[in-house]
Scaffold this motif. Sequence first.
Motif, PDB file in Angstrom:
ATOM      1  N   ARG A   6      39.693  38.986  40.259  1.00 40.18           N
ATOM      2  CA  ARG A   6      39.725  38.059  41.381  1.00 40.18           C
ATOM      3  C   ARG A   6      40.634  38.611  42.472  1.00 40.18           C
ATOM      4  O   ARG A   6      41.598  39.333  42.207  1.00 40.18           O
ATOM      5  N   LEU A  26      40.272  28.378  49.792  1.00 40.32           N
ATOM      6  CA  LEU A  26      40.109  29.554  48.937  1.00 40.32           C
ATOM      7  C   LEU A  26      39.952  29.172  47.471  1.00 40.32           C
ATOM      8  O   LEU A  26      39.323  29.898  46.698  1.00 40.32           O
ATOM      9  N   SER A  27      40.516  28.025  47.096  1.00 44.79           N
ATOM     10  CA  SER A  27      40.422  27.596  45.691  1.00 44.79           C
ATOM     11  C   SER A  27      38.992  27.280  45.281  1.00 44.79           C
ATOM     12  O   SER A  27      38.687  27.206  44.089  1.00 44.79           O
ATOM     13  N   THR A  28      38.112  27.091  46.254  1.00 45.32           N
ATOM     14  CA  THR A  28      36.707  26.795  45.946  1.00 45.32           C
ATOM     15  C   THR A  28      35.905  28.067  45.671  1.00 45.32           C
ATOM     16  O   THR A  28      34.735  27.978  45.287  1.00 45.32           O
ATOM     17  N   GLN A  29      36.531  29.224  45.875  1.00 44.01           N
ATOM     18  CA  GLN A  29      35.829  30.492  45.701  1.00 44.01           C
ATOM     19  C   GLN A  29      36.127  31.089  44.330  1.00 44.01           C
ATOM     20  O   GLN A  29      37.292  31.318  43.992  1.00 44.01           O
ATOM     21  N   PRO A  30      35.100  31.351  43.541  1.00 43.71           N
ATOM     22  CA  PRO A  30      35.330  31.832  42.169  1.00 43.71           C
ATOM     23  C   PRO A  30      35.945  33.222  42.083  1.00 43.71           C
ATOM     24  O   PRO A  30      36.513  33.584  41.049  1.00 43.71           O
ATOM     25  N   ASP A  31      35.858  33.987  43.183  1.00 41.34           N
ATOM     26  CA  ASP A  31      36.387  35.352  43.150  1.00 41.34           C
ATOM     27  C   ASP A  31      37.736  35.480  43.844  1.00 41.34           C
ATOM     28  O   ASP A  31      38.201  36.585  44.090  1.00 41.34           O
ATOM     29  N   MET A  32      38.382  34.344  44.149  1.00 41.80           N
ATOM     30  CA  MET A  32      39.667  34.394  44.847  1.00 41.80           C
ATOM     31  C   MET A  32      40.687  33.481  44.189  1.00 41.80           C
ATOM     32  O   MET A  32      40.334  32.449  43.624  1.00 41.80           O
ATOM     33  N   GLU A  33      41.955  33.855  44.293  1.00 42.81           N
ATOM     34  CA  GLU A  33      43.039  32.991  43.848  1.00 42.81           C
ATOM     35  C   GLU A  33      44.247  33.161  44.769  1.00 42.81           C
ATOM     36  O   GLU A  33      44.565  34.277  45.192  1.00 42.81           O
ATOM     37  N   ILE A 118      36.638  33.507  54.595  1.00 46.10           N
ATOM     38  CA  ILE A 118      36.217  33.980  53.271  1.00 46.10           C
ATOM     39  C   ILE A 118      35.426  35.272  53.382  1.00 46.10           C
ATOM     40  O   ILE A 118      35.650  36.231  52.623  1.00 46.10           O
ATOM     41  N   GLN A 119      34.524  35.327  54.366  1.00 48.10           N
ATOM     42  CA  GLN A 119      33.754  36.551  54.576  1.00 48.10           C
ATOM     43  C   GLN A 119      34.668  37.708  54.972  1.00 48.10           C
ATOM     44  O   GLN A 119      34.482  38.846  54.534  1.00 48.10           O
ATOM     45  N   ARG A 122      36.503  39.156  51.898  1.00 43.48           N
ATOM     46  CA  ARG A 122      35.614  39.999  51.080  1.00 43.48           C
ATOM     47  C   ARG A 122      35.305  41.315  51.792  1.00 43.48           C
ATOM     48  O   ARG A 122      35.227  42.373  51.159  1.00 43.48           O
TER      49      ARG A 122
END
Length: 223
Positions: A6, A26-33, A118-119, A122
């Motif tokens: 992540r 960001l907490s809603t994104q599975p690839d981020m913490e 978010i984009q 990434r």
Amino acid sequence: MVIERRIRVLIVDDHSIVRRGIAFMLSTQPDMEVVGEAADGREAVQKVLALKPHVVLMDLSMPQGLDGIAAAEEIKDQFPEVKVIVLTMYDEDVYLCRLLRNGVEGFLLKQTAGENLIQAIRQVMNGDYWFESELPKEIVDEMKQRPEPENCDEDAVILTEREREVLVFLARGYQNREVAKELNISVKTVENHKANMMRKLGVSTVRELIEYGRRNRLLDLYR
């Protein structure tokens, strides 16, 4: 089962409500913490060392300690592998060259961050960069490849959001008492903001303050 790594994010902003809002998104994104938060540039540098984030989201204008540019430069100098995305309320091309020259990967307007942040995270993690600017992409690409020192405004000074607001009213011809009324602050506070701006910029008159604001497009947003 293979668990993908992540993206570890550090959020730096002097407003706690902004940090919480970004953290929630960001907490809603599975690839981020979100691994941590910092309220100023100096704390950010310390937390990069302690928390080892992959990406730092850095507010450009912070009133205490290191501002966003200085903190970003220090982080990139000490931790070149860490990606830095600068967040700002203003399209400040005056700072873009310095950010590019020091290896910052992103420059993002806060008002569009909800759509693009978010984009952008990434994208920089994939080795690309994300710069929102009124400058044509071709010029930004060239600056990214060859940010020559003589093309950078090393004397560019970051004013806080409140200082900018005071400056805008001064540019409109408002007196201290009128500025205080408009911003719901004391006359003494207005005078302190003026003194701080003059100290930062090395000027001695309101006219010189206003000229700096015009020259660096700090008043454009309010036209």
